[in-house]
Scaffold this active site. Structure first.
Site, short mmCIF file in Angstrom:
data_model
loop_
_atom_site.label_atom_id
_atom_site.label_comp_id
_atom_site.label_asym_id
_atom_site.label_seq_id
_atom_site.Cartn_x
_atom_site.Cartn_y
_atom_site.Cartn_z
N TRP A 260 -5.31 2.35 10.33
CA TRP A 260 -5.61 2.20 8.91
C TRP A 260 -5.37 0.75 8.46
O TRP A 260 -6.06 0.24 7.59
CB TRP A 260 -4.77 3.17 8.06
CG TRP A 260 -4.97 2.90 6.59
CD1 TRP A 260 -4.06 2.42 5.71
CD2 TRP A 260 -6.19 3.04 5.85
NE1 TRP A 260 -4.63 2.26 4.47
CE2 TRP A 260 -5.93 2.63 4.53
CE3 TRP A 260 -7.47 3.47 6.18
CZ2 TRP A 260 -6.90 2.65 3.54
CZ3 TRP A 260 -8.46 3.47 5.19
CH2 TRP A 260 -8.17 3.07 3.88
N GLU B 80 -11.77 6.42 5.55
CA GLU B 80 -11.10 7.24 6.57
C GLU B 80 -12.06 7.51 7.73
O GLU B 80 -11.65 7.56 8.89
CB GLU B 80 -10.58 8.55 5.98
CG GLU B 80 -9.37 8.41 5.08
CD GLU B 80 -8.11 7.97 5.80
OE1 GLU B 80 -8.09 7.97 7.05
OE2 GLU B 80 -7.13 7.61 5.13
N TYR C 160 0.84 -1.20 0.00
CA TYR C 160 0.00 0.00 0.00
C TYR C 160 0.87 1.25 0.00
O TYR C 160 0.63 2.20 -0.76
CB TYR C 160 -0.92 -0.03 1.22
CG TYR C 160 -1.76 1.22 1.41
CD1 TYR C 160 -2.87 1.45 0.62
CD2 TYR C 160 -1.43 2.16 2.38
CE1 TYR C 160 -3.64 2.59 0.77
CE2 TYR C 160 -2.19 3.31 2.55
CZ TYR C 160 -3.29 3.51 1.74
OH TYR C 160 -4.04 4.66 1.91
#
Length: 212
Positions: free
Chosen positions: A60, A52, A30
């Site tokens: 995350w 988010e 990522y």
């Protein structure tokens, strides 16, 4: 390499990167291939601002590892489809163990899909609206280092975006959430100085055609 001082971490290949991926394979991928690279696709922008919101209070990485489940649950984050979700869909989602089962965040995503459609109708696309807030050079630090990032979880621009979104009826879009979105979607390049991806991302940002 002093991670605590520089914020850099050597990857399995020995190359310096931002520390936060922790060399976990999915997180590393990522970092290298998504984070900070400019995005103009409305569906990806909508997905990210929603995820988010789900991430608030969590890591995350938790969301990233559930992202495919979220995509399946929320119709690939096609905001026209999500906007048509009903109370029955809310209950369905609350029973889906593959996502974060938070009623407020689920309801917020459906609401935000409706607001996204309004915004796309008004401005031509979500991308056109978000990218008009891209910070100018005078609003960016000369050097992006660990000290700067730790001291600035929000910025004047993320505060402006957050306020405007809230006026338009969006929810779960506070300034910290918005700044994380800006970092991920390439509105800013917050790869640290010395990270192998910083120059790559800057090159992509220079070649990127801003939506209008």
């Amino acid at each position: 390499m002093d991670k605590e001082r520089t914020g850099l971490l050597a990857g399995p290949d020995g190359v310096a990167r931002c520390f936060w991926h922790g060399n976990l394979p999915d997180y590393l991928h990522y970092h290298d291939h998504e984070w900070g690279r400019p995005v103009a696709d409305d569906r990806r922008l909508f997905e990210k601002i929603c995820l988010e919101g789900f991430q608030s209070g969590l890591s995350w990485l938790t969301i990233l590892r559930k992202r495919e489940n979220f995509r399946a649950a929320f119709a690939g984050f096609d905001f026209d489809k999500v906007a048509a979700f009903t109370d029955k869909d809310v209950e369905r989602l609350l029973g889906d163990a593959g996502i974060i089962r938070h009623r407020g965040k689920i309801v917020s995503t459906i609401n935000n899909a409706r607001r996204a459609r309004e915004m796309a109708d008004e401005f031509g696309s979500l991308a056109a609206w978000f990218w008009k807030f891209e910070p100018g050079r005078e609003e960016r630090p000369q050097v992006v280092d660990l000290g700067h990032l730790r001291a600035n979880p929000t910025t004047a621009v993320s505060i402006r975006i957050s306020k405007d979104l809230k006026k338009r009826g969006w929810t779960f879009v506070g300034p910290t959430t918005v700044y994380a979105f800006m970092q991920a979607m390439g509105l800013v390049n917050d790869h640290l100085e010395g990270c192998v991806c910083r120059k790559e991302v800057e090159k992509e940002r220079k070649a990127f055609k801003r939506p209008k």
